[in-house]
Scaffold this active site. Structure first.
Site: not given
Length: 410
Positions: A79, A87-88, A91-92, A115-116, A120, A410
């Site tokens: 990802v 911030r655009r 991702l959403t 990863s963070e 999520y 993964f």
């Protein structure tokens, strides 16, 4: 405005370059080829800003062990969003498309490794399993409270390992929830790769199995070693990194741990991603010698079809509760539902009566495999208990003999 669409195989190298940019990585040619082959087998979604690939994600075609069942569960990976497009809504947009595809394919679950951890939850993923890192001082014999299994130990060539240990691993998945399937490609390219991708100083993989040669194996350990670091006034002893240890009895596990802690020219054993309820932590006689040095959230789970997820798993005890579920990303799943479940099966239907528990789908996902207690989330203020005892009743029904766990990152 970005366009969310399928990433063709011709754009896989572009997707990899984006991922390497985002994760500050610069792998060698062999690793790049391995990543390319992996993504060629995955479902791929991209965010295109004109001709620019501004975002990417992929999904493995997995099945996941859940209590009493094995369910289709895509595993999200790679990802990445370009630093120029954060911030655009990139991702959403990709996450919404992946959820839509997952639901359309009839998969009730989706999973990932974060990863963070802060990212999520807002997409409905909850931390469903926990891992620990165990370190053993092997400069002296491992002190045990039980007798190890004394059947023979033998080394297995990595070329033969999938055929020897693969069936044992697959059978073990059914005994512990939270474990994804492992293809022959994943075995050979990740677990049994000649060179470790993250630490080139480690040896090739070594596989030791326990059991008589003419019988099915009773367990195995997969490990790599690193020689002593001679620099400085106090050189570090050689390291044994245990990547996986599976055993069908505590005595077999004790024999395998005894083996890896007695390897010549080593003095440290480190096992990352062990289960919180690892029997080693109980049968080790000296907990100063065997220490848990880290604990972390591992598999993150998303209930894409709450009804299917709840009705297709097994239940340890009878329960009847009305759940008020919130799901911002998949609003058709939001509302009040009556869950009737027990050893004979489960139903999950819309209800008009007052809720016993109110929770977000994220919290329901965290509890789904039995690794997080609902009562803990009530105490944390993340679940509201309207009917006293409702959380305890749901916990009793969700309970599993062993905690969910996976080390398949993964």
């Amino acid at each position: 405005m970005v366009d969310i669409r399928e990433v063709p195989e011709a754009d896989i190298d572009r997707a990899l370059e984006l991922a390497y940019l985002v994760f500050h990585d610069r792998p060698e040619k062999e690793a790049r080829e391995r990543h390319h082959a992996l993504l060629a087998r995955c479902d791929r979604i991209g965010a295109y800003d004109g001709t620019v690939l501004a975002g990417f994600m992929a999904a493995h075609d997995f099945r996941l062990s859940v209590p009493g069942a094995d369910l289709p569960c895509p595993g999200l990976t790679f990802v990445a969003v370009a630093p120029t497009h954060r911030r655009r809504g990139v991702l959403t947009g990709m996450m919404d498309e992946m959820l839509r595809r997952t639901a359309a394919a009839g998969s009730p679950l989706a999973a990932l490794w974060a990863s963070e951890a802060a990212i999520y939850g807002r997409f409905g993923y909850g931390s469903a399993t926990t891992g620990v890192t165990v370190e053993i001082d092997s400069t002296r014999p491992l002190a045990l409270r039980i007798a190890p299994d004394r059947r023979p130990l033998r080394l297995v060539d990595p070329e033969e390992a999938v055929a020897v240990v693969g069936p044992f691993h697959e059978a073990a998945r059914a005994g512990r929830a939270g474990r994804p399937t492992r293809s022959a490609e994943r075995w050979s390219q990740e677990w049994l790769a000649e060179q470790d991708e993250e630490d080139e100083e480690l040896s090739p993989p070594r596989i030791i199995v326990l059991g008589d040669a003419d019988q099915p194996i009773a367990g195995y350990v997969l490990y790599r070693t690193k020689p002593q670091d001679g620099a400085g006034l106090a050189p570090a002893p050689g390291l044994v990194r245990v990547d996986e240890l599976e055993a069908d009895t505590p005595a077999v596990a004790a024999a395998l741990w005894e083996c890896v802690t007695s390897l010549d020219l080593t003095g440290r054993v480190r096992a990352w991603g062990r289960p919180v309820d690892d029997p080693l932590l109980h049968f080790a006689a000296d907990r100063d010698q065997v220490r848990v040095t880290a604990q972390f959230p591992a598999l993150w789970l998303r209930l894409v079809d709450v009804r299917a997820a709840l009705t297709r798993r097994s239940w340890a005890a009878p329960v009847e509760v009305v759940l008020e579920v919130d799901d911002v990303r998949m609003p058709a799943q939001a509302g009040r539902f009556r869950l009737r479940a027990g050893p004979g099966g489960a139903t999950y239907e819309r209800a008009d009566s007052a809720a016993d528990l109110s929770l977000d789908v994220r919290e329901l996902a965290a509890c789904y495999l039995g690794g997080t207690r609902v009562a803990e989330l009530v105490a944390a203020g993340l679940v509201r208990e309207h009917t006293p005892g409702a959380a305890a009743a749901l916990d009793a029904a969700l309970r599993t003999p062993v905690l969910p766990h996976t080390s398949d990152e993964f």
